[in-house]
Write a protein that holds these residues in place. Structure first.
Motif, PDB file in Angstrom:
ATOM      1  N   ASN A  86      17.074 -14.089  -0.498  1.00 47.16           N
ATOM      2  CA  ASN A  86      15.657 -14.243  -0.192  1.00 47.16           C
ATOM      3  C   ASN A  86      15.268 -13.168   0.808  1.00 47.16           C
ATOM      4  OD1 ASN A  86      15.137 -16.711  -1.693  1.00 47.16           O
ATOM      5  ND2 ASN A  86      16.433 -17.719  -0.176  1.00 47.16           N
ATOM      6  N   LEU A  87      14.150 -12.473   0.556  1.00 46.37           N
ATOM      7  CA  LEU A  87      13.753 -11.349   1.395  1.00 46.37           C
ATOM      8  C   LEU A  87      12.486 -11.690   2.173  1.00 46.37           C
ATOM      9  CD1 LEU A  87      14.154  -8.446  -1.207  1.00 46.37           C
ATOM     10  CD2 LEU A  87      15.907  -9.520   0.230  1.00 46.37           C
ATOM     11  N   GLY A  88      12.484 -11.323   3.444  1.00 45.48           N
ATOM     12  CA  GLY A  88      11.300 -11.500   4.276  1.00 45.48           C
ATOM     13  C   GLY A  88      10.877 -10.188   4.881  1.00 45.48           C
ATOM     14  N   LEU A  89       9.575 -10.034   5.114  1.00 36.40           N
ATOM     15  CA  LEU A  89       9.064  -8.830   5.772  1.00 36.40           C
ATOM     16  C   LEU A  89       7.716  -9.152   6.403  1.00 36.40           C
ATOM     17  CD1 LEU A  89       6.588  -7.616   3.815  1.00 36.40           C
ATOM     18  CD2 LEU A  89       8.519  -6.905   2.423  1.00 36.40           C
ATOM     19  N   VAL A  90       7.296  -8.280   7.313  1.00 39.06           N
ATOM     20  CA  VAL A  90       5.978  -8.369   7.931  1.00 39.06           C
ATOM     21  C   VAL A  90       5.219  -7.095   7.585  1.00 39.06           C
ATOM     22  CG1 VAL A  90       4.692  -8.489  10.086  1.00 39.06           C
ATOM     23  CG2 VAL A  90       6.789  -9.830   9.820  1.00 39.06           C
ATOM     24  N   SER A  91       4.018  -7.242   7.040  1.00 37.66           N
ATOM     25  CA  SER A  91       3.175  -6.098   6.695  1.00 37.66           C
ATOM     26  C   SER A  91       2.185  -5.839   7.818  1.00 37.66           C
ATOM     27  CB  SER A  91       2.425  -6.372   5.389  1.00 37.66           C
ATOM     28  OG  SER A  91       1.532  -5.322   5.107  1.00 37.66           O
ATOM     29  N   SER A  92       2.047  -4.558   8.198  1.00 35.22           N
ATOM     30  CA  SER A  92       1.192  -4.232   9.335  1.00 35.22           C
ATOM     31  C   SER A  92      -0.191  -3.743   8.932  1.00 35.22           C
ATOM     32  CB  SER A  92       1.868  -3.162  10.201  1.00 35.22           C
ATOM     33  OG  SER A  92       2.102  -1.999   9.440  1.00 35.22           O
ATOM     34  N   LYS A  93      -0.414  -3.432   7.647  1.00 36.33           N
ATOM     35  CA  LYS A  93      -1.700  -2.912   7.196  1.00 36.33           C
ATOM     36  C   LYS A  93      -2.138  -3.624   5.923  1.00 36.33           C
ATOM     37  CE  LYS A  93      -0.936   1.741   9.082  1.00 36.33           C
ATOM     38  NZ  LYS A  93      -0.835   3.183   8.777  1.00 36.33           N
ATOM     39  N   GLN A  94      -3.453  -3.643   5.678  1.00 36.74           N
ATOM     40  CA  GLN A  94      -3.990  -4.362   4.532  1.00 36.74           C
ATOM     41  C   GLN A  94      -3.486  -3.779   3.215  1.00 36.74           C
ATOM     42  OE1 GLN A  94      -5.645  -7.151   4.621  1.00 36.74           O
ATOM     43  NE2 GLN A  94      -5.843  -7.297   2.395  1.00 36.74           N
ATOM     44  N   ASN A  95      -3.442  -2.428   3.107  1.00 35.32           N
ATOM     45  CA  ASN A  95      -3.026  -1.839   1.836  1.00 35.32           C
ATOM     46  C   ASN A  95      -1.549  -2.113   1.538  1.00 35.32           C
ATOM     47  OD1 ASN A  95      -2.173  -0.110   3.877  1.00 35.32           O
ATOM     48  ND2 ASN A  95      -2.369   1.729   2.617  1.00 35.32           N
ATOM     49  N   THR A  96      -0.699  -2.117   2.585  1.00 33.56           N
ATOM     50  CA  THR A  96       0.712  -2.431   2.338  1.00 33.56           C
ATOM     51  C   THR A  96       0.885  -3.922   2.054  1.00 33.56           C
ATOM     52  OG1 THR A  96       1.112  -2.640   4.726  1.00 33.56           O
ATOM     53  CG2 THR A  96       1.599  -0.520   3.702  1.00 33.56           C
ATOM     54  N   PHE A  97       0.044  -4.761   2.684  1.00 34.02           N
ATOM     55  CA  PHE A  97       0.083  -6.196   2.389  1.00 34.02           C
ATOM     56  C   PHE A  97      -0.184  -6.431   0.906  1.00 34.02           C
ATOM     57  CE2 PHE A  97      -2.782  -9.797   1.599  1.00 34.02           C
ATOM     58  CZ  PHE A  97      -1.900 -10.847   1.803  1.00 34.02           C
ATOM     59  N   GLU A  98      -1.218  -5.790   0.385  1.00 38.07           N
ATOM     60  CA  GLU A  98      -1.562  -5.951  -1.030  1.00 38.07           C
ATOM     61  C   GLU A  98      -0.466  -5.397  -1.930  1.00 38.07           C
ATOM     62  OE1 GLU A  98      -5.269  -3.938  -1.074  1.00 38.07           O
ATOM     63  OE2 GLU A  98      -6.387  -5.626  -0.188  1.00 38.07           O
ATOM     64  N   PHE A  99       0.184  -4.307  -1.500  1.00 37.45           N
ATOM     65  CA  PHE A  99       1.291  -3.727  -2.280  1.00 37.45           C
ATOM     66  C   PHE A  99       2.450  -4.712  -2.388  1.00 37.45           C
ATOM     67  CE2 PHE A  99       5.430  -1.585  -2.060  1.00 37.45           C
ATOM     68  CZ  PHE A  99       5.422  -0.865  -3.251  1.00 37.45           C
ATOM     69  N   TYR A 100       2.855  -5.276  -1.250  1.00 40.97           N
ATOM     70  CA  TYR A 100       3.974  -6.221  -1.287  1.00 40.97           C
ATOM     71  C   TYR A 100       3.624  -7.468  -2.097  1.00 40.97           C
ATOM     72  CZ  TYR A 100       6.090  -3.444   2.451  1.00 40.97           C
ATOM     73  OH  TYR A 100       6.642  -2.425   3.193  1.00 40.97           O
ATOM     74  N   ARG A 101       2.383  -7.932  -1.943  1.00 43.04           N
ATOM     75  CA  ARG A 101       1.979  -9.156  -2.644  1.00 43.04           C
ATOM     76  C   ARG A 101       1.786  -8.924  -4.142  1.00 43.04           C
ATOM     77  NH1 ARG A 101      -3.933 -10.959  -1.441  1.00 43.04           N
ATOM     78  NH2 ARG A 101      -4.174  -9.114  -2.784  1.00 43.04           N
ATOM     79  N   ASP A 102       1.060  -7.861  -4.516  1.00 40.06           N
ATOM     80  CA  ASP A 102       0.644  -7.679  -5.905  1.00 40.06           C
ATOM     81  C   ASP A 102       1.630  -6.876  -6.737  1.00 40.06           C
ATOM     82  OD1 ASP A 102      -1.626  -9.007  -5.074  1.00 40.06           O
ATOM     83  OD2 ASP A 102      -2.782  -7.170  -4.759  1.00 40.06           O
ATOM     84  N   VAL A 103       2.324  -5.916  -6.116  1.00 39.55           N
ATOM     85  CA  VAL A 103       3.250  -5.060  -6.862  1.00 39.55           C
ATOM     86  C   VAL A 103       4.686  -5.566  -6.742  1.00 39.55           C
ATOM     87  CG1 VAL A 103       4.141  -2.709  -7.118  1.00 39.55           C
ATOM     88  CG2 VAL A 103       1.725  -3.070  -6.543  1.00 39.55           C
ATOM     89  N   ARG A 104       5.079  -5.955  -5.539  1.00 39.08           N
ATOM     90  CA  ARG A 104       6.463  -6.395  -5.321  1.00 39.08           C
ATOM     91  C   ARG A 104       6.635  -7.906  -5.408  1.00 39.08           C
ATOM     92  NH1 ARG A 104       9.189  -2.018  -6.658  1.00 39.08           N
ATOM     93  NH2 ARG A 104       8.760  -0.216  -5.317  1.00 39.08           N
ATOM     94  N   ASN A 105       5.533  -8.625  -5.601  1.00 31.65           N
ATOM     95  CA  ASN A 105       5.568 -10.075  -5.855  1.00 31.65           C
ATOM     96  C   ASN A 105       6.101 -10.912  -4.699  1.00 31.65           C
ATOM     97  OD1 ASN A 105       4.578  -9.751  -8.559  1.00 31.65           O
ATOM     98  ND2 ASN A 105       6.639  -9.111  -9.167  1.00 31.65           N
ATOM     99  N   PHE A 106       5.853 -10.468  -3.458  1.00 32.09           N
ATOM    100  CA  PHE A 106       6.197 -11.295  -2.309  1.00 32.09           C
ATOM    101  C   PHE A 106       5.143 -12.386  -2.146  1.00 32.09           C
ATOM    102  CE2 PHE A 106       8.989  -7.850  -1.435  1.00 32.09           C
ATOM    103  CZ  PHE A 106       9.956  -8.329  -0.573  1.00 32.09           C
ATOM    104  N   ARG A 107       5.584 -13.557  -1.732  1.00 27.85           N
ATOM    105  CA  ARG A 107       4.666 -14.668  -1.500  1.00 27.85           C
ATOM    106  C   ARG A 107       4.132 -14.602  -0.076  1.00 27.85           C
ATOM    107  NH1 ARG A 107       5.416 -19.999   0.292  1.00 27.85           N
ATOM    108  NH2 ARG A 107       7.669 -19.681   0.332  1.00 27.85           N
ATOM    109  N   TYR A 108       2.833 -14.703   0.058  1.00 28.29           N
ATOM    110  CA  TYR A 108       2.180 -14.625   1.365  1.00 28.29           C
ATOM    111  C   TYR A 108       2.211 -15.993   2.042  1.00 28.29           C
ATOM    112  CZ  TYR A 108      -1.734 -14.342   4.676  1.00 28.29           C
ATOM    113  OH  TYR A 108      -2.530 -14.405   5.791  1.00 28.29           O
TER     114      TYR A 108
END
Length: 277
Positions: free
Chosen positions: A113-135
């Motif tokens: 299981n992988l965890g991360l913290v996104s610091s910017k809106q565009n990277t947040f959307e990348f992790y959520r929409d492209v890499r399929n991380f759950r917010y």
């Protein structure tokens, strides 16, 4: 530089490899962090090497030897890992270097299981929409920072609570307390932190000799310090710990303090320190 020149530079092929980071790479990796506006703990790479010796990667130009990007993936337990330090020098972005670093890091992490913290809106959307991380919506981080200002309202003492510096005699007690509050064995992290000469730390003990909290303030650069980690049984003990640690800082320093949006009491401590969001 004109737009045409920028486009030409972006399309110029770079011959590079992605390899494991070495201790000798630390200085240049810090330069990469600075190029994207990051200010990180000066010993962060060494700490990660202690926890996961094979968990950091760099992209290196084959022709010049220059490091172009960095990423880490730290295996914390058999089923949990953390991703961080994901960056590429701005002038080399858009050439697939970030993807190559990502692929190599994910290969190292396996099916944890992988965890991360996104610091910017565009990277947040990348992790959520492209890499399929759950917010996780209730776990946003607030960063409070600023020059320290004296505040007589900070808690100065608590009956039945004594503060001592973390050392070789009590560090195991700190580790056991940390296991209880975090659910993880972070002994390597804590043992490394307390041995750093410039680290400021305090341990809170009650009248029965039980650990009831601890705090570290670490250096990011010569003028910037940050609070992390800070844990305590209640907000009064947390405020006492961080206030007394802050009092040990050299003059004219800036402090960075992170807390969760879900904890108004933690935010209040930052406000008492004179910091702003």
């Amino acid at each position: 530089m004109t737009n045409i020149e920028e486009m030409s530079e972006k399309t110029t092929k770079v011959n590079y490899i992605v390899r494991e980071m070495q201790l000798s790479d630390c200085r240049e990796v810090h330069e990469i962090w600075a190029s994207v506006g990051w200010s990180r703990h000066i010993h962060e790479s060494q700490v990660i090497m202690n926890i996961d010796p094979n968990g950091q990667y760099v992209a290196q130009d084959i022709d010049t030897g220059k490091l172009l990007g960095n990423m880490c993936g730290v295996n914390i337990t058999d089923d949990l890992a953390y991703i961080g330090s994901y960056c590429v020098r701005p002038e080399y972005q858009g050439r697939g270097i970030g993807k190559a670093l990502w692929d190599k890091t994910i290969e190292h992490l396996g099916d944890r299981n992988l965890g991360l913290v996104s610091s910017k809106q565009n990277t947040f959307e990348f992790y959520r929409d492209v890499r399929n991380f759950r917010y996780i919506s209730d776990r946003r981080v607030i960063v409070m920072a600023g020059p320290l200002t004296p505040n007589p309202q900070l808690i100065d003492n608590i009956d039945g609570i004594s503060l001592v510096t973390i050392d070789g005699h009590n560090v195991r007690d700190v580790i056991e307390y940390d296991k209880h509050v975090s659910g993880l064995d972070r002994s390597l992290l804590i043992e490394f932190f307390y041995k750093i000469p410039e680290s400021i730390n305090l341990l809170a003990i009650d009248d029965h000799g039980h650990v009831v909290g601890y705090c570290f303030i670490n250096e990011k650069n010569l003028r910037l310090y940050y609070v992390e980690p800070l844990y305590a049984d209640n907000e009064r003990i947390a405020e006492l710990l961080v206030g007394k640690c802050v009092a040990r800082l050299p003059p004219n320093r800036t402090l960075e303090y992170k807390c969760w949006t879900s904890s108004e009491k933690a935010q209040m401590i930052g406000t008492k320190l004179g910091l702003s969001e």
